[in-house]
Scaffold this active site. Structure first.
Site, mmCIF file in Angstrom:
data_model
loop_
_atom_site.group_PDB
_atom_site.id
_atom_site.type_symbol
_atom_site.label_atom_id
_atom_site.label_comp_id
_atom_site.label_asym_id
_atom_site.label_seq_id
_atom_site.Cartn_x
_atom_site.Cartn_y
_atom_site.Cartn_z
ATOM 1 N N CYS A 68 6.045 -5.451 0.080
ATOM 2 C CA CYS A 68 6.171 -4.104 -0.477
ATOM 3 C C CYS A 68 6.192 -3.070 0.658
ATOM 4 O O CYS A 68 7.164 -2.986 1.392
ATOM 5 C CB CYS A 68 5.082 -3.842 -1.509
ATOM 6 S SG CYS A 68 5.443 -2.433 -2.589
ATOM 7 N N ILE A 80 5.435 -3.117 -7.885
ATOM 8 C CA ILE A 80 4.670 -1.879 -8.066
ATOM 9 C C ILE A 80 5.219 -0.843 -7.094
ATOM 10 O O ILE A 80 5.047 -0.976 -5.883
ATOM 11 C CB ILE A 80 3.165 -2.109 -7.805
ATOM 12 C CG1 ILE A 80 2.616 -3.215 -8.715
ATOM 13 C CG2 ILE A 80 2.388 -0.805 -8.015
ATOM 14 C CD1 ILE A 80 1.206 -3.659 -8.366
ATOM 15 N N ARG A 81 5.890 0.168 -7.617
ATOM 16 C CA ARG A 81 6.558 1.176 -6.754
ATOM 17 C C ARG A 81 7.310 0.478 -5.642
ATOM 18 O O ARG A 81 7.227 0.849 -4.463
ATOM 19 C CB ARG A 81 5.530 2.164 -6.190
ATOM 20 C CG ARG A 81 4.850 3.026 -7.235
ATOM 21 C CD ARG A 81 3.856 3.995 -6.606
ATOM 22 N NE ARG A 81 4.526 4.913 -5.702
ATOM 23 C CZ ARG A 81 3.961 5.458 -4.631
ATOM 24 N NH1 ARG A 81 2.710 5.183 -4.324
ATOM 25 N NH2 ARG A 81 4.638 6.288 -3.864
ATOM 26 N N GLU A 88 0.340 -11.631 -3.441
ATOM 27 C CA GLU A 88 -1.127 -11.720 -3.349
ATOM 28 C C GLU A 88 -1.810 -11.370 -4.662
ATOM 29 O O GLU A 88 -3.009 -11.638 -4.829
ATOM 30 C CB GLU A 88 -1.633 -10.810 -2.220
ATOM 31 C CG GLU A 88 -1.629 -9.318 -2.519
ATOM 32 C CD GLU A 88 -0.270 -8.651 -2.454
ATOM 33 O OE1 GLU A 88 -0.218 -7.426 -2.652
ATOM 34 O OE2 GLU A 88 0.740 -9.349 -2.201
ATOM 35 N N ARG A 117 13.012 3.134 -0.588
ATOM 36 C CA ARG A 117 11.628 3.199 -1.062
ATOM 37 C C ARG A 117 11.592 3.526 -2.558
ATOM 38 O O ARG A 117 12.467 4.214 -3.076
ATOM 39 C CB ARG A 117 10.848 4.254 -0.281
ATOM 40 C CG ARG A 117 10.678 3.910 1.183
ATOM 41 C CD ARG A 117 9.817 4.899 1.910
ATOM 42 N NE ARG A 117 10.486 6.177 2.100
ATOM 43 C CZ ARG A 117 10.046 7.134 2.904
ATOM 44 N NH1 ARG A 117 8.936 6.957 3.588
ATOM 45 N NH2 ARG A 117 10.709 8.262 3.033
ATOM 46 N N GLY A 163 0.858 -1.180 0.000
ATOM 47 C CA GLY A 163 0.000 0.000 0.000
ATOM 48 C C GLY A 163 0.890 1.223 0.000
ATOM 49 O O GLY A 163 1.958 1.225 -0.612
ATOM 50 N N GLU A 164 0.491 2.236 0.728
ATOM 51 C CA GLU A 164 1.292 3.449 0.864
ATOM 52 C C GLU A 164 1.934 3.419 2.252
ATOM 53 O O GLU A 164 1.251 3.555 3.270
ATOM 54 C CB GLU A 164 0.399 4.684 0.700
ATOM 55 C CG GLU A 164 1.071 6.001 0.986
ATOM 56 C CD GLU A 164 2.409 6.165 0.303
ATOM 57 O OE1 GLU A 164 3.406 6.363 1.019
ATOM 58 O OE2 GLU A 164 2.454 6.068 -0.945
ATOM 59 N N SER A 165 3.244 3.214 2.291
ATOM 60 C CA SER A 165 3.910 2.967 3.567
ATOM 61 C C SER A 165 3.750 4.124 4.554
ATOM 62 O O SER A 165 3.573 3.906 5.755
ATOM 63 C CB SER A 165 5.396 2.664 3.352
ATOM 64 O OG SER A 165 6.053 3.762 2.749
ATOM 65 N N HIS A 175 4.529 -8.353 -4.747
ATOM 66 C CA HIS A 175 3.130 -8.597 -4.362
ATOM 67 C C HIS A 175 2.686 -10.017 -4.713
ATOM 68 O O HIS A 175 2.032 -10.236 -5.733
ATOM 69 C CB HIS A 175 2.214 -7.596 -5.074
ATOM 70 C CG HIS A 175 2.347 -6.198 -4.601
ATOM 71 N ND1 HIS A 175 1.596 -5.678 -3.573
ATOM 72 C CD2 HIS A 175 3.156 -5.195 -5.015
ATOM 73 C CE1 HIS A 175 1.929 -4.416 -3.374
ATOM 74 N NE2 HIS A 175 2.876 -4.098 -4.236
#
Length: 197
Positions: free
Chosen positions: A78, A133-134, A171, A105, A46-48, A169
């Site tokens: 991630c 992803i990022r 998942e 990051r 997600g967004e850390s 990821h």
């Protein structure tokens, strides 16, 4: 077994589905007391920064540290890798410090530079199709951190005891081997301490 999924932000639903697919009970975790009955925990992508701020707001940082330091097996993917680590190479970030590593990051660029790669993972019989992803990567780590897989010489999958952290990821694919590894770690802990199943 009861496998918690930190459900503050990010793709926790996909991790719940992965846990269910392996025949175990996923539990959404948003409050400290929800950690008490878990056999293992997933910290999702997600967004850390957002996850860190929400974990602080909900009073989860110290309880998470305590449970993981007491032996609760954990998988961070991630952003989850970033939260588990001891530091980042840039800026400020709420972190648990349970993984002896410093993380870079967005090491592979922005969202539109996302990619997939087949990665050899130590202990797996075939490569993993990894979705980045990022994604972060490990910039430095202590001697107790085992590197399970790398991209261009940079660690993207590591394990330190009962802490498992990966840059990508799992998942988002049908490959459940990392979730299975977490469940197997939980099973060994359950046998060792006589906990519930």
């Amino acid at each position: 077994m009861r496998i918690g999924v930190l459900a503050l932000q990010g793709d926790f639903r996909e991790h719940k589905q992965a846990v269910e697919a392996l025949g175990h009970e996923p539990v959404e975790v948003r409050l400290p007391e929800e950690l008490d009955t878990l056999d293992a925990l997933v910290v999702p992508g997600g967004e850390s920064t957002a996850i860190g701020k929400l974990a602080t707001m909900y009073g989860l940082i110290e309880p998470l540290q305590k449970h993981i330091q007491s032996g609760l097996p954990v998988l961070g993917t991630c952003a989850g890798m970033i939260l588990l680590a001891a530091g980042v190479t840039d800026g400020e970030q709420s972190q648990l410090g349970v993984l002896d590593a410093v993380v870079e990051r967005n090491a592979y660029g922005r969202q539109n530079e996302s990619f997939e790669a087949d990665i050899e993972i130590r202990g797996f019989d075939r490569p993993v199709r990894a979705v980045f992803i990022r994604a972060p990567r490990i910039a430095a780590h202590g001697e107790g951190v085992e590197v399970l897989g790398s991209v261009d010489g940079h660690p993207v999958a590591v394990r330190q005891g009962h802490v498992l952290a990966i840059s990508f990821h799992p998942e988002l694919t049908e490959d459940r081997r990392f979730h299975q590894m977490l469940i197997e770690m939980a099973g060994r802990k359950t046998v060792g301490d006589g906990a519930h199943d």
